[in-house]
Design a protein around this motif. Structure first.
Motif, short mmCIF file in Angstrom:
data_model
loop_
_atom_site.label_atom_id
_atom_site.label_comp_id
_atom_site.label_asym_id
_atom_site.label_seq_id
_atom_site.Cartn_x
_atom_site.Cartn_y
_atom_site.Cartn_z
N ALA A 31 -63.86 -25.38 -31.04
CA ALA A 31 -62.29 -24.39 -31.09
C ALA A 31 -61.56 -25.85 -32.56
N GLU A 32 -61.75 -26.49 -33.04
CA GLU A 32 -61.22 -27.21 -33.79
C GLU A 32 -62.44 -27.35 -34.60
N ASN A 33 -61.71 -27.28 -36.33
CA ASN A 33 -62.55 -26.86 -37.39
C ASN A 33 -63.01 -28.36 -37.79
N GLU A 49 -65.45 -38.56 -31.58
CA GLU A 49 -64.69 -39.02 -30.84
C GLU A 49 -63.51 -39.87 -30.54
N ARG A 50 -62.74 -39.85 -30.11
CA ARG A 50 -61.46 -39.68 -29.92
C ARG A 50 -60.54 -41.18 -30.14
N PRO A 51 -61.47 -42.07 -29.13
CA PRO A 51 -60.35 -43.44 -28.81
C PRO A 51 -59.88 -44.33 -30.07
N SER A 74 -55.59 -43.30 -31.20
CA SER A 74 -54.85 -44.03 -31.19
C SER A 74 -54.99 -45.78 -30.94
N LYS A 75 -56.07 -45.71 -31.70
CA LYS A 75 -56.27 -47.67 -32.25
C LYS A 75 -56.54 -47.39 -33.85
N GLY A 76 -57.81 -47.43 -34.39
CA GLY A 76 -58.08 -47.82 -35.87
C GLY A 76 -57.49 -46.56 -36.48
N LEU A 106 -50.80 -35.84 -28.52
CA LEU A 106 -51.90 -36.59 -29.34
C LEU A 106 -53.23 -36.80 -28.61
N ARG A 107 -54.44 -35.77 -29.08
CA ARG A 107 -55.85 -35.30 -28.30
C ARG A 107 -56.59 -35.12 -30.38
N THR A 108 -56.19 -34.46 -30.87
CA THR A 108 -57.14 -34.31 -31.69
C THR A 108 -57.14 -34.71 -33.27
N GLY A 119 -68.44 -34.40 -18.80
CA GLY A 119 -67.73 -34.21 -19.85
C GLY A 119 -66.36 -34.80 -18.63
N ASP A 120 -64.81 -34.81 -19.72
CA ASP A 120 -63.48 -34.30 -19.17
C ASP A 120 -63.21 -33.72 -18.29
N VAL A 121 -64.22 -31.87 -18.53
CA VAL A 121 -63.69 -30.91 -17.24
C VAL A 121 -64.23 -31.06 -15.92
C1 LIG Z 1 -56.72 -40.39 -28.74
C2 LIG Z 1 -57.26 -40.75 -27.21
C3 LIG Z 1 -57.54 -41.62 -27.33
C4 LIG Z 1 -58.64 -42.19 -26.33
N1 LIG Z 1 -59.17 -43.79 -26.18
C5 LIG Z 1 -59.96 -43.66 -25.35
C6 LIG Z 1 -60.41 -45.17 -25.16
O1 LIG Z 1 -60.04 -45.83 -25.56
N2 LIG Z 1 -61.23 -45.18 -24.10
C7 LIG Z 1 -61.82 -44.48 -22.99
O2 LIG Z 1 -62.76 -44.89 -22.34
N3 LIG Z 1 -61.33 -42.80 -23.39
C8 LIG Z 1 -60.43 -42.10 -24.56
N4 LIG Z 1 -60.04 -41.35 -24.57
C9 LIG Z 1 -60.79 -40.39 -23.49
C10 LIG Z 1 -61.88 -39.79 -24.32
O3 LIG Z 1 -61.71 -39.24 -25.88
C11 LIG Z 1 -61.85 -38.58 -23.26
O4 LIG Z 1 -62.95 -38.83 -22.62
C12 LIG Z 1 -63.31 -37.70 -24.43
O5 LIG Z 1 -62.90 -37.63 -25.43
C13 LIG Z 1 -63.68 -36.23 -23.51
O6 LIG Z 1 -64.68 -35.77 -24.47
P1 LIG Z 1 -64.97 -34.01 -24.20
O7 LIG Z 1 -66.36 -34.05 -24.90
O8 LIG Z 1 -65.58 -34.37 -22.69
O9 LIG Z 1 -63.85 -33.71 -24.16
P2 LIG Z 1 -62.92 -33.48 -25.56
O10 LIG Z 1 -63.02 -34.86 -26.75
O11 LIG Z 1 -61.69 -32.96 -25.10
O12 LIG Z 1 -63.01 -32.25 -26.81
C14 LIG Z 1 -63.79 -30.61 -25.79
C15 LIG Z 1 -63.73 -29.61 -27.40
O13 LIG Z 1 -63.65 -28.66 -26.77
C16 LIG Z 1 -63.12 -27.35 -27.08
N5 LIG Z 1 -63.04 -26.61 -27.04
C17 LIG Z 1 -62.29 -26.20 -25.76
N6 LIG Z 1 -62.34 -24.77 -25.00
C18 LIG Z 1 -62.89 -24.56 -25.67
C19 LIG Z 1 -63.56 -23.50 -26.19
N7 LIG Z 1 -62.96 -21.93 -25.07
N8 LIG Z 1 -64.25 -22.55 -26.93
C20 LIG Z 1 -64.42 -23.56 -28.20
N9 LIG Z 1 -63.62 -24.92 -28.14
C21 LIG Z 1 -63.39 -25.44 -26.98
C22 LIG Z 1 -61.79 -28.57 -27.74
O14 LIG Z 1 -61.00 -28.05 -29.37
C23 LIG Z 1 -62.54 -29.98 -27.70
O15 LIG Z 1 -62.98 -30.45 -29.82
C24 LIG Z 1 -59.43 -41.51 -25.42
C25 LIG Z 1 -58.79 -39.77 -25.26
C26 LIG Z 1 -57.84 -39.90 -26.58
C27 LIG Z 1 -56.95 -38.06 -27.29
#
Ligand SMILES: Cc1cc2nc3c(=O)[nH]c(=O)nc-3n(C[C@H](O)[C@H](O)[C@H](O)COP(=O)(O)OP(=O)(O)OC[C@H]3O[C@@H](n4cnc5c(N)ncnc54)[C@H](O)[C@@H]3O)c2cc1C
Length: 429
Positions: free
Chosen positions: A48-50, A55-57, A60-62, A141-143, A289-291
């Motif tokens: 969904a993001e363009n 990676e998200r870490p 909120s840091k560097g 803060l997520r993206t 992953g997270d979901v």
């Molecule tokens: C600011 C920040 C700092 C972090 N720092 C740390 C850290 O220091 N240490 C640590 O262990 N973890 C950290 N995390 C957590 C870690 O980044 C997440 O656990 C990780 O991003 C999860 O990855 P994911 O691929 O499962 O999901 P996500 O990163 O949430 O990505 C899911 C993607 O799916 C897309 N999406 C959702 N629904 C749809 C759909 N229907 N169609 C198309 N696309 C869709 C979303 O837009 C998103 O881009 C941090 C998170 C954030 C936000």
């Protein structure tokens, strides 16, 4: 497996199409693992993001501090996806998963057939249902787009109020202090990170932030955000205290992005419920992953882990299981954080009241404003449930081995566990 059978499996794959929904760490790592495992069929990666998967870490840091470049967090550059024949559909949302027809439909009407689908849709930020939440100056803060907006307003002497003293709240508080902002943090619990870390280590995080000039407001919620002409001016706490604010950062947690799975009728149980092979209630749909929440063999409970390590490992694990034979997913949960001069890694799982003592190797105290150098263990009946190394490095493998042994009911000598002279690797021998 005999060579012929493997050859059949790989050639059958050529006609297969795997659709991955969610183009971030878990999704991109799954695509990578599919190719590495010899999958020759089509791979569609929908995000969904363009943005290229990142990676998200660092956000909120560097990256928030202006130290890390934007490209630094990318999982792969654009050339990699082209070379690996991974079809990227960026800026596109998957709106329907039709498990009967084996199709995923996107918001531009494109319909992609799949033999297997992977849900890597991650999490979305929680918000607060209070007055003033829509005022300009209130951020979450997520993206990377969120991080860009926030970075632009964190300037010297900006008055920042952070709501929520979890990982995101504390990391953004640290970044804001490093930018020279005044920072207040509001938290309903009596300490930061209390549910994750328990009282002892939570108190250390409080001390660290206070030493860096953060003002905490514990044990109180937020009533509303005051504003003038649609812009936030202050944060009103439930006890009536008003904190002036130019910028508010709401860091009150996340929720798994389960909409697509729910609409498809998949089983939901604290996220998309998967089995130990990361397969959902539909045999051709996987989640990671997270979901995803999975039945952890390690802890004997269903876990959903919202951290980097679980996306990094879960994507490839799901990929291998989709094309078989694969293996059960059973990681030791892991995360890391960086705040000021503190860098830490945590492995294991210890609920706030689930341990009976803390054992520390070294001194956990913040002294002269400096973060400690130590290893902390959460222990129950002499067994290690979790461990955290703080500014001590190259001990994660040993900590994870201790956690695995602990969950298998093998106690360790706690005197030796606390003794920095005894190598951690020798505790299990
Ligand atoms: C600011 C920040 C700092 C972090 N720092 C740390 C850290 O220091 N240490 C640590 O262990 N973890 C950290 N995390 C957590 C870690 O980044 C997440 O656990 C990780 O991003 C999860 O990855 P994911 O691929 O499962 O999901 P996500 O990163 O949430 O990505 C899911 C993607 O799916 C897309 N999406 C959702 N629904 C749809 C759909 N229907 N169609 C198309 N696309 C869709 C979303 O837009 C998103 O881009 C941090 C998170 C954030 C936000």
């Amino acid at each position: 497996m005999p060579a012929g059978r493997n050859g059949d499996r790989l050639s059958r794959m050529e006609t297969d199409q795997i659709v991955i929904v969610g183009a971030a760490l878990a999704g991109a790592k799954a695509a990578e693992a599919l190719r590495e495992a010899g999958f020759t069929g089509k791979i569609a990666l929908i995000g969904a993001e363009n943005e290229l998967p990142y990676e998200r870490p660092p956000l909120s840091k560097g990256y928030l501090l202006g130290k890390d470049p934007r490209e630094g967090g990318q999982v792969h550059d654009a050339d990699w996806y082209a070379a690996q024949h991974v079809d990227l559909h960026l800026g596109r949302t998957a709106t329907t998963l039709d498990t009967a027809a084996h199709t995923v439909t996107l918001d531009d009407g494109t319909t992609l057939p799949y033999t297997k689908a992977l849900l890597a849709t991650g999490s979305r930020v929680r918000t607060l249902d209070i007055g003033g939440i829509d005022n300009a100056g209130v951020y979450s803060l997520r993206t990377v787009a969120d991080a860009d907006r926030l970075k632009a307003v964190l300037k010297r002497d900006t008055q920042v109020v952070v709501v929520g003293a979890g990982w995101i709240g504390l990391e953004t508080a640290a970044a804001a202090r490093e930018h020279g902002c005044t920072v207040h943090v509001v938290e309903v619990e009596p300490l930061p990170l209390l549910r994750v870390l328990g009282d002892e280590v939570a108190a250390m995080f409080r001390d660290l932030h206070q030493a860096h000039g953060v003002t905490f407001h514990f044990g109180v919620g937020v009533r509303e955000f005051g504003g003038l002409d649609g812009r936030v001016t202050d944060v009103v706490l439930e006890n009536g205290v008003e904190i002036p604010a130019d910028v508010v950062i709401v860091g009150v947690g996340i929720r798994p992005a389960t909409e697509l799975a729910e609409a498809a009728g998949l089983t939901i149980d604290n996220g998309v419920a998967v089995d130990e092979m990361l397969r959902t209630s539909d045999p051709d749909v996987y989640a990671c992953g997270d979901v995803a929440s999975w039945p952890s063999k390690l802890t004997g409970t269903r876990l959903r882990v919202e951290h980097w390590g679980n996306a990094l490992k879960g994507g490839p694990a799901a990929a291998k299981n989709m094309i078989g034979p694969g293996e059960p997913y059973d990681p030791v949960p892991y995360f890391f954080s960086d705040q000021y001069d503190l860098g830490m890694e945590y492995a294991g799982w210890a609920a706030r009241h689930g341990y009976d003592q803390i054992v520390t190797r070294g001194d956990l105290a913040v002294a002269d404003g400096k973060a400690p150098e130590c290893v902390v263990f959460w222990v129950r009946n002499g067994c290690v449930l979790a461990g955290m190394n703080i500014n001590v490095w190259d001990v994660q493998d040993d900590i994870q081995a201790l956690v695995r042994a602990g969950y298998e009911g093998k106690p360790v000598d706690l005197g030796r566990l606390a003794d920095p002279q005894v190598p951690l690797g020798e505790l299990l021998t």
